[in-house]
Design a protein around this motif. Structure first.
Motif, PDB file in Angstrom:
ATOM      1  N   ALA A  16     -22.781 -47.781  -4.212  1.00 18.81           N
ATOM      2  CA  ALA A  16     -22.750 -47.854  -2.737  1.00 18.81           C
ATOM      3  C   ALA A  16     -22.919 -46.428  -2.198  1.00 18.81           C
ATOM      4  N   HIS A  17     -23.844 -46.221  -1.516  1.00 22.85           N
ATOM      5  CA  HIS A  17     -24.114 -44.909  -0.904  1.00 22.85           C
ATOM      6  C   HIS A  17     -23.575 -44.865   0.519  1.00 22.85           C
ATOM      7  N   PHE A  18     -22.849 -43.832   0.740  1.00 23.03           N
ATOM      8  CA  PHE A  18     -22.276 -43.625   2.091  1.00 23.03           C
ATOM      9  C   PHE A  18     -22.824 -42.314   2.699  1.00 23.03           C
ATOM     10  N   SER A  19     -22.972 -42.199   3.916  1.00 22.71           N
ATOM     11  CA  SER A  19     -23.368 -40.960   4.629  1.00 22.71           C
ATOM     12  C   SER A  19     -22.300 -40.636   5.671  1.00 22.71           C
ATOM     13  N   LYS A  20     -22.116 -39.352   5.841  1.00 24.39           N
ATOM     14  CA  LYS A  20     -21.080 -38.934   6.795  1.00 24.39           C
ATOM     15  C   LYS A  20     -21.498 -39.309   8.205  1.00 24.39           C
ATOM     16  N   LEU A  21     -20.442 -39.656   8.908  1.00 23.80           N
ATOM     17  CA  LEU A  21     -20.706 -40.044  10.289  1.00 23.80           C
ATOM     18  C   LEU A  21     -20.908 -38.771  11.140  1.00 23.80           C
ATOM     19  N   PRO A  22     -21.838 -38.776  12.003  1.00 24.27           N
ATOM     20  CA  PRO A  22     -22.017 -37.642  12.924  1.00 24.27           C
ATOM     21  C   PRO A  22     -21.080 -37.779  14.135  1.00 24.27           C
ATOM     22  N   PHE A  23     -20.609 -36.624  14.530  1.00 24.09           N
ATOM     23  CA  PHE A  23     -19.749 -36.620  15.728  1.00 24.09           C
ATOM     24  C   PHE A  23     -20.236 -35.563  16.730  1.00 24.09           C
ATOM     25  N   SER A  24     -19.742 -35.701  17.928  1.00 19.30           N
ATOM     26  CA  SER A  24     -20.115 -34.769  18.996  1.00 19.30           C
ATOM     27  C   SER A  24     -19.017 -33.703  19.113  1.00 19.30           C
ATOM     28  N   ILE A  25     -19.435 -32.488  18.991  1.00 22.38           N
ATOM     29  CA  ILE A  25     -18.504 -31.353  19.184  1.00 22.38           C
ATOM     30  C   ILE A  25     -18.950 -30.622  20.462  1.00 22.38           C
ATOM     31  N   THR A  26     -18.071 -30.531  21.417  1.00 24.63           N
ATOM     32  CA  THR A  26     -18.392 -29.903  22.711  1.00 24.63           C
ATOM     33  C   THR A  26     -17.568 -28.612  22.854  1.00 24.63           C
ATOM     34  N   THR A  27     -18.252 -27.506  23.152  1.00 27.48           N
ATOM     35  CA  THR A  27     -17.545 -26.220  23.386  1.00 27.48           C
ATOM     36  C   THR A  27     -17.721 -25.801  24.837  1.00 27.48           C
ATOM     37  N   SER A  28     -16.729 -25.227  25.356  1.00 27.16           N
ATOM     38  CA  SER A  28     -16.767 -24.682  26.718  1.00 27.16           C
ATOM     39  C   SER A  28     -15.936 -23.390  26.745  1.00 27.16           C
ATOM     40  N   ALA A  29     -16.068 -22.649  27.851  1.00 30.37           N
ATOM     41  CA  ALA A  29     -15.340 -21.369  27.968  1.00 30.37           C
ATOM     42  C   ALA A  29     -14.809 -21.205  29.370  1.00 30.37           C
ATOM     43  N   GLY A  30     -13.645 -20.663  29.445  1.00 29.58           N
ATOM     44  CA  GLY A  30     -13.099 -20.321  30.748  1.00 29.58           C
ATOM     45  C   GLY A  30     -13.744 -19.048  31.276  1.00 29.58           C
ATOM     46  N   VAL A  31     -13.205 -18.563  32.402  1.00 25.17           N
ATOM     47  CA  VAL A  31     -13.730 -17.335  33.025  1.00 25.17           C
ATOM     48  C   VAL A  31     -13.511 -16.159  32.084  1.00 25.17           C
ATOM     49  N   GLY A  32     -14.586 -15.414  31.899  1.00 29.41           N
ATOM     50  CA  GLY A  32     -14.440 -14.199  31.128  1.00 29.41           C
ATOM     51  C   GLY A  32     -15.108 -14.260  29.786  1.00 29.41           C
ATOM     52  N   GLY A  33     -15.948 -15.276  29.476  1.00 31.98           N
ATOM     53  CA  GLY A  33     -16.603 -15.266  28.199  1.00 31.98           C
ATOM     54  C   GLY A  33     -17.396 -16.545  27.958  1.00 31.98           C
ATOM     55  N   SER A  34     -17.776 -16.744  26.713  1.00 28.78           N
ATOM     56  CA  SER A  34     -18.548 -17.938  26.343  1.00 28.78           C
ATOM     57  C   SER A  34     -18.063 -18.425  24.983  1.00 28.78           C
ATOM     58  N   ALA A  35     -18.363 -19.724  24.660  1.00 23.30           N
ATOM     59  CA  ALA A  35     -17.939 -20.320  23.382  1.00 23.30           C
ATOM     60  C   ALA A  35     -19.125 -21.050  22.753  1.00 23.30           C
ATOM     61  N   SER A  36     -19.160 -21.063  21.418  1.00 23.84           N
ATOM     62  CA  SER A  36     -20.265 -21.748  20.718  1.00 23.84           C
ATOM     63  C   SER A  36     -19.826 -22.065  19.299  1.00 23.84           C
ATOM     64  N   VAL A  37     -20.607 -23.029  18.680  1.00 29.86           N
ATOM     65  CA  VAL A  37     -20.389 -23.356  17.274  1.00 29.86           C
ATOM     66  C   VAL A  37     -21.464 -22.626  16.487  1.00 29.86           C
ATOM     67  N   VAL A  38     -21.014 -21.871  15.528  1.00 31.44           N
ATOM     68  CA  VAL A  38     -21.969 -21.079  14.759  1.00 31.44           C
ATOM     69  C   VAL A  38     -22.349 -21.899  13.523  1.00 31.44           C
TER      70      VAL A  38
END
Length: 703
Positions: A16-38
């Motif tokens: 039985a072959h299984f594949s990982k489920l994809p999920f949504s990752i959301t990044t945000s930033a408050g005042v004074g900078g930025s956020a991201s997934v590297v």
């Protein structure tokens, strides 16, 4: 499909072959900078995979923490790290939170500061902070110390600090400098001033040494200046050693006063002193000691260090280092005299046949007895003044060093010296045998010596000055004089003639007549004698308007008669000398001035007395006025018409007075009023048992 149907017909191996489920990752930033997934690959994000969150602050902000609205914070490694790993377990939301960076800002001030703003505290790294420095009274803002180079202009007391340049807590320090002022210190006459430092700078509230040093002979009096300057003196205006407290410009003058030195010069006895007075350093005080008769100056006592010559009768007082009061006393001591007794001739004094000396003081009585030897007579004492020099025994108290000579005389002979008119001789008298007598025949002015007659075998008869050695007989000599002939040479300037001239005897009066010419073209009114001009043989010049001109012949003369045309309306005056020949009159033609208002000629008249006469005064036949006075020999007169002006002279007479001891003889020939240049014969007739010795001029008589 995860669910399916398998028909089993054989062995099967199923995977039985299984594949990982994809999920949504959301990044945000408050005042004074930025956020991201590297990630190396783009989304989606698969279950159970690890990914990296990266929070990037902007300038002025720092990362604070991660937050998650999906409550996924337990899936990340660190909530406070800006770079962290997380595990995907489902959809997730991550927010990077930032905080503003604040740095500590210390606003400091150095000495002289009143206040700085703002107070020390945290400031945003993004802010421009205004900083302000306020100086204390007496200080000036100088510069901000800014090691981090935050300030836009560190030379301004109000500027801005750029906190974006900070990398941590920072500080700025306001520095201040004391205000400086001009200080002018002047010195008056008599002293010097010193100020430390001499050339500044002189800072606000600074205290500086100020000294006034008086020169020799002066004392510091006070400091002078305006109120602000004198109030800066910490010890007041009367203290020479002082300090100044500087709070503004200062101008001061040190005033010095001359010292008054009081000098007292005294003595106890034996003389007088001078010099007591008050002096200044610019004076040259002198003290002097004058011994009385019989005393001599010994020395000074007192403030001797200040005498230039402590052993001199007169000494300068050196005030250079002297106290204000000086005292000196002159010490005198009795004079001890060196007294010599000499013997002239054959005799003895006090038993001594030769000269000897005594040493009496001014209070010791000296007794001397002179005894003549056979063939000689005691004559008198010579030298030191004694009451009776003819007495052989004398007693006296000396008042000075000196000497007395006891003179013993030999036999004497008469010498008679006479002369003719025109001179005088000396030498008549009684002389000791073998005495050398100097004789001189002196001609009067205008005369010359001819020869001696009489006992001429003893002298050179043609020499007027001879030395006669007295023989053993009475002697008679006669000096002959003769007048010296004098000449007058005449000449004429202008139109006229002169009579006379030629040779005259000395002492005679020569009369010259000037005759003006008559009318001609140059002289339509005729001519007049303007003046006489003549010169003596000695070069002396004379002027006169007398006509005729009378000259007393005591020199050779060169005479010129000056004639000039008669001016219109000239007033003729006749100058007359009374008595005739007593003087010379001069109507100065060069001094005549025309009085326009009076239409008259003003004349200067001069009267010069001839030898043997003196001038008395002027008189006018028409009562003319004489200025400055009729008694003045030089006058100004303005005659209104022809007149006679007379100059009066009077003969000068001489007196010959005689004095003698009538008990020893008589003298004849005294005269009270003798004309000048005349002679009189005086004769001394010795009484019984007396002989004539000599004539003596009484110098107390004034001639």
């Amino acid at each position: 499909s995860s669910s399916t149907t398998l028909t089993v017909q054989q062995d099967h191996s199923l995977i039985a072959h299984f594949s990982k489920l994809p999920f949504s990752i959301t990044t945000s930033a408050g005042v004074g900078g930025s956020a991201s997934v590297v990630e190396s690959e783009p989304p989606p994000f698969y279950f159970d995979n690890n990914y990296t969150l990266f929070a990037d602050p902007t300038f002025g902000y720092s990362f604070s923490h991660w937050s998650s609205s999906s409550n996924s914070l337990d899936l990340i490694d660190s909530q406070t790290s800006p770079i962290t790993s997380f595990l995907v377990q489902g959809d997730a939301t991550y927010t990077a939170n930032f905080s503003q960076i604040n740095y500590g800002l210390q606003v400091l001030m150095g000495e002289g500061g009143e206040a700085v703003y703002p107070e020390s505290g945290d400031q945003s790294a993004l802010s421009m902070v205004q900083v302000t420095a306020v100086a204390q009274d007496g200080y000036d803002f100088e510069i901000w110390e800014d090691p981090d180079a935050l300030l836009t202009d560190s030379s301004l007391s109000v500027t801005e600090a750029n906190m974006s340049k900070a990398s941590g807590s920072v500080s700025v320090t306001a520095t201040f400098s004391k205000k400086t002022y001009s200080v002018e210190i002047n010195e008056g006459t008599g002293g010097n001033v010193s100020l430390s430092p001499a050339s500044g700078p002189w800072e606000h509230n600074g205290v500086y040494e100020l000294n006034a040093t008086s020169q020799v002979g002066y004392t510091f009096s006070e400091w002078q200046g305006d109120t602000n300057s004198t109030s800066s003196l910490l010890n007041g205006t009367s203290d020479a050693i002082n300090k100044i407290g500087v709070s503004g410009p200062i101008s001061l003058t040190a005033v010095f006063a001359e010292n008054a030195y009081s000098i007292s010069a005294t003595t106890v006895q034996g003389g007088t002193v001078s010099g007591t007075n008050s002096y200044t350093i610019n004076d040259t005080p002198t003290i002097s000691a004058q011994p009385s008769t019989g005393w001599k100056f010994s020395h000074w006592i007192g403030d001797l260090d200040h005498l230039v010559a402590a052993n001199a009768t007169s000494s300068l007082v050196d005030l250079t280092l002297a106290p204000l009061t000086l005292s000196f006393e002159a010490v005198f001591e009795r004079e001890v005299y060196d007294f010599s007794v000499f013997i002239d001739g054959n005799g003895s004094v006090n038993g001594y046949n030769s000269n000897f000396t005594l040493s009496p003081d001014s209070a010791t009585e000296v007794s001397l007895v002179a005894v003549s030897q056979a063939g000689w007579n005691f004559e008198r004492w010579y030298g030191y003044s004694v009451s009776d020099p003819a007495a052989s025994s004398i007693t006296f108290i000396p008042s000075s060093s000196g000497s007395l000579t006891a003179t013993f005389e030999r036999n004497s002979y008469d010498l008679t010296v006479t002369n003719s008119t025109g001179g005088e001789t000396n030498g008549t008298g009684t002389y000791l045998y073998d005495s050398a007598i100097s004789l001189q025949a002196s001609p009067s002015p205008g005369y010359m010596f001819v020869k001696w007659t009489g006992n001429t075998e003893l002298i050179d008869e043609l020499d007027p000055v001879v030395t006669l050695r007295v023989p053993d007989q009475n002697i008679s000599l006669y000096a002959e004089f003769t007048p010296i002939p004098l000449t007058i040479t005449t000449s004429v300037v202008g139109s006229g003639t002169v009579s006379s001239g030629g040779t005259y005897d000395t002492g005679s009066t020569a009369t010259l007549n000037a005759t003006p010419s008559g009318i001609d073209t140059a002289g339509p009114r005729g001519y007049q004698l303007e003046r006489w001009i003549w010169f003596s043989s000695g070069g002396t010049s004379y002027n006169s308007t007398d006509n005729p001109l009378e000259l007393y012949m005591d020199s050779n003369f060169t005479v010129t008669a000056v004639f000039s045309p008669i001016p219109p309306d000239d007033v003729e005056i006749e100058l007359v000398s009374t008595p005739s020949g007593a003087g010379t009159l001069f109507d100065d033609p060069d001094a005549r001035t025309w009085d326009v208002d009076l239409d008259l000629i003003q004349r200067d008249l001069q009267a010069s007395a001839n030898p043997g006469f003196s001038f008395l005064g002027w008189n006018s036949s028409l009562n003319a006025s004489f200025n400055p006075s009729w008694m003045n020999p030089a006058v100004t007169v303005t005659p209104q018409s022809a007149s006679t002006i007379t100059a009066y002279f009077t003969p000068i007479t001489q007196k010959v007075l005689t004095s003698f001891d009538s008990s020893k003889g008589t003298v004849t020939g005294a005269a009270i009023d003798l004309p000048t240049n005349t002679s009189t014969l005086i004769t001394a007739q010795p009484g019984e048992n007396q002989i004539f010795y000599s004539w003596e001029l009484n110098k107390t008589v004034e001639y």
